[in-house]
Design a protein around this motif. Structure first.
Motif, mmCIF file in Angstrom:
data_model
loop_
_atom_site.group_PDB
_atom_site.id
_atom_site.type_symbol
_atom_site.label_atom_id
_atom_site.label_comp_id
_atom_site.label_asym_id
_atom_site.label_seq_id
_atom_site.Cartn_x
_atom_site.Cartn_y
_atom_site.Cartn_z
ATOM 1 N N LEU A 188 0.651 -1.479 0.285
ATOM 2 C CA LEU A 188 -0.037 0.105 -0.363
ATOM 3 C C LEU A 188 0.084 1.763 0.056
ATOM 4 O O LEU A 188 0.715 2.519 -0.691
ATOM 5 N N LEU A 191 0.533 3.459 -3.152
ATOM 6 C CA LEU A 191 -0.592 4.477 -2.300
ATOM 7 C C LEU A 191 -0.204 5.720 -1.884
ATOM 8 O O LEU A 191 -0.471 7.048 -1.937
ATOM 9 N N MET A 245 -4.176 7.630 -0.003
ATOM 10 C CA MET A 245 -4.074 6.222 0.545
ATOM 11 C C MET A 245 -5.352 7.211 1.825
ATOM 12 O O MET A 245 -5.958 6.085 2.459
ATOM 13 N N SER A 268 -7.812 4.308 3.422
ATOM 14 C CA SER A 268 -7.967 4.373 5.286
ATOM 15 C C SER A 268 -8.829 4.543 5.804
ATOM 16 O O SER A 268 -9.792 4.155 6.621
ATOM 17 N N ALA A 270 -2.924 9.331 6.436
ATOM 18 C CA ALA A 270 -1.598 8.017 6.725
ATOM 19 C C ALA A 270 -0.411 7.967 7.414
ATOM 20 O O ALA A 270 -0.490 6.916 7.890
#
Length: 508
Positions: free
Chosen positions: A26, A30, A36, A40, A260
């Protein structure tokens, strides 16, 4: 008990390893930006509801009730009780899914209000969450079947099931050309994994003779007892999720990448939670529930003391690493592709803050079992809500000046308030009897962990020099070198001192 904990912990370790592979993928695909952030939220929203209505409340209310019915009325009565609850839970989840899909824009706006300022990110978050939300239906059934298996001391399948989530996300990211975007691929990986996990748990439950089937719901004595415990358990589980909701809402107001940073730091500190807290808490609750159902309070106390000792000795090296070299831990695992050094520094600061509360978070599961095993889910609920109030107040106080690390510091403070209050009340009621050897045990473990952390901090520059010329993943090799040497030192020091003082017997 230790064998069961190792069984759960072993499968959880595999799950966490595959989880790191998932997060590495990921991070590389991303990154740590807006895409992201959107994914999430899509992953977190169904997990919030799962944690509230699934693994948290169901385990707390269901396992002690099942143990009581099986002990006093026999396995057939316990099976009927499980079937009735399974039917009710399935109906509730279908209704929730039918309501949530058309209301998804409002749910996302509630969870991440900051996304409304960026229509593209908001639309992506809504689209991804509509894909991932059906995961809740299947993983809730997985949780229920897993709780039944735990109640009959079959732990392996439930502990192994989360591996499939990681496998399917990575598999979907490997073929992003089949989807509108890589983020859509990851979301579909989440949804499909829910079906796969349900199939695995259904097969395991059927082999164990405890697979649930649809029956006509009926509020008999067992169901009423469960519901009486379930209400406070839901509120207590919701209290923890309120804290995470607050993180999500406030992080969406931070500059892009703040969410993130929380996500990646959380992935690291969740490793000891999965390996230790969940494994120990699951086995301790089952063991204490059976002992109390037989009227053996001494056995329940022994199980709890053993659970606390195992939690301490297993979590201490993680705390040392996350405090001493947090940025290195993040960089070694995630810094590649779209994830740069700036993202590592941001997530490392959050990881350091989380680490300060890690010992408390790990031990809460063992401490709360003293209440849950006796059918008291109301007291842990009230304590959790008080801790969340403290947590939320600190979040609102710290987030503007401290950003994402401030949210993590507040989480750590709330965990300590929760643990200490649980201990004080359980002690007053005579529901917990700490072993007189525990303080000495804790002192040795803390001293060994402190030396381990200092060694990691001191050895970091040398390790970076030694791995700088390696052709493959020098940062990852640095993490492996530093953590490997420090872990060996910790094992030798802690193991040797505990054995020499006779305190190693607490783990057996």
């Amino acid at each position: 008990m230790l064998r069961n904990i190792l069984s759960v912990g072993g499968y959880t370790l595999i799950s966490r390893i595959t989880g790191f592979v998932r997060d590495i993928a990921l991070a590389a695909v991303l990154g740590a930006g807006a895409t992201m952030d959107a994914f999430s939220v899509a992953l977190r929203l169904p997990n919030h509801f799962r944690a509230i209505f699934g693994e948290g409340a169901v385990n707390q209310a269901y396992v002690p009730t099942y143990a009581q019915i099986a002990e006093k009325e026999g396995p057939e009565a316990a099976s009927l009780f499980a079937d009735r609850l399974f039917t009710v839970q399935l109906i509730v989840q279908v209704v929730l899914l039918a309501l949530a899909l058309p209301l998804m824009p409002w749910l996302v706006r509630l969870l991440a209000p900051g996304f409304s300022a960026d229509p593209a990110v908001f639309e992506l978050a809504v689209a991804l969450t509509r894909i991932t939300f059906p995961y809740l239906l299947f993983v809730t059934m997985v949780t229920f079947l897993g709780a039944t298996l735990n109640a009959v001391e079959r732990y392996a399948a439930f502990a192994a099931a989360p591996i499939l989530l990681n496998v399917f996300i990575v598999a979907a990211l490997a073929v992003p050309f089949l989807f509108p975007s890589a983020a859509h691929a990851a979301a579909w990986g989440v949804a499909i994994s829910g079906v796969a996990q349900w199939i695995v748990l259904y097969v395991a439950a059927r082999r164990a003779g405890v697979s649930s089937k649809l029956v006509r719901p009926r509020a008999d004595a067992g169901v009423r007892r469960f519901l009486k415990m379930f209400g406070p358990a839901v509120i207590g589980s919701a209290g923890v999720q309120i804290s995470i909701f607050a993180d999500t809402i406030i992080a969406s107001l931070l500059p892009r990448g703040g969410y993130a940073a929380l996500y990646y730091a959380e992935r690291l500190y969740q490793l000891p939670l999965g390996l230790i807290a969940i494994a120990v808490g699951t086995v301790a609750l089952s063991a204490m529930s059976r002992a109390i159902a037989k009227g053996d309070d001494a056995a329940a106390n022994r199980a709890q003391n053993r659970a606390i000792a195992i939690s301490l000795v297993a979590s201490a090296p993680f705390v040392a690493a996350f405090v001493a070299v947090p940025e290195l831990m993040v960089a070694g695992l995630f810094q590649r592709g779209a994830f740069d050094a700036q993202a590592s520094a941001a997530a490392g600061a959050v990881l350091f803050a989380y680490a300060l509360g890690l010992p408390a978070i790990v031990m809460i599961r063992a401490q709360v079992s003293a209440f849950q095993a006796r059918g008291d889910t109301t007291t842990p609920m009230l304590i959790a809500l008080a801790a969340i109030a403290c947590n939320l107040a600190l979040k609102l106080l710290l987030w503007r000046d401290w950003g994402a690390p401030g949210l993590a510091h507040a989480t750590a403070a709330g965990a300590w308030v929760n643990l200490l209050t649980l201990f004080v009340l359980a002690r007053r009621r005579g529901w917990t009897e700490p072993d007189r050897r525990l303080p000495g045990f804790a002192a040795i473990v803390c001293a060994a962990a402190a030396i381990c952390g200092l060694l990691a901090w001191w050895g970091k520059p040398l390790a970076l020099q030694l791995t700088a010329t390696l052709p493959f993943e020098p940062l990852l090799m640095t993490v492996l070198l530093v953590s490997g040497v420090a872990a060996i030192v910790y094992a030798v020091l802690a193991g040797g001192l505990l054995k020499a003082t006779g305190l190693l017997r607490l783990l057996r």
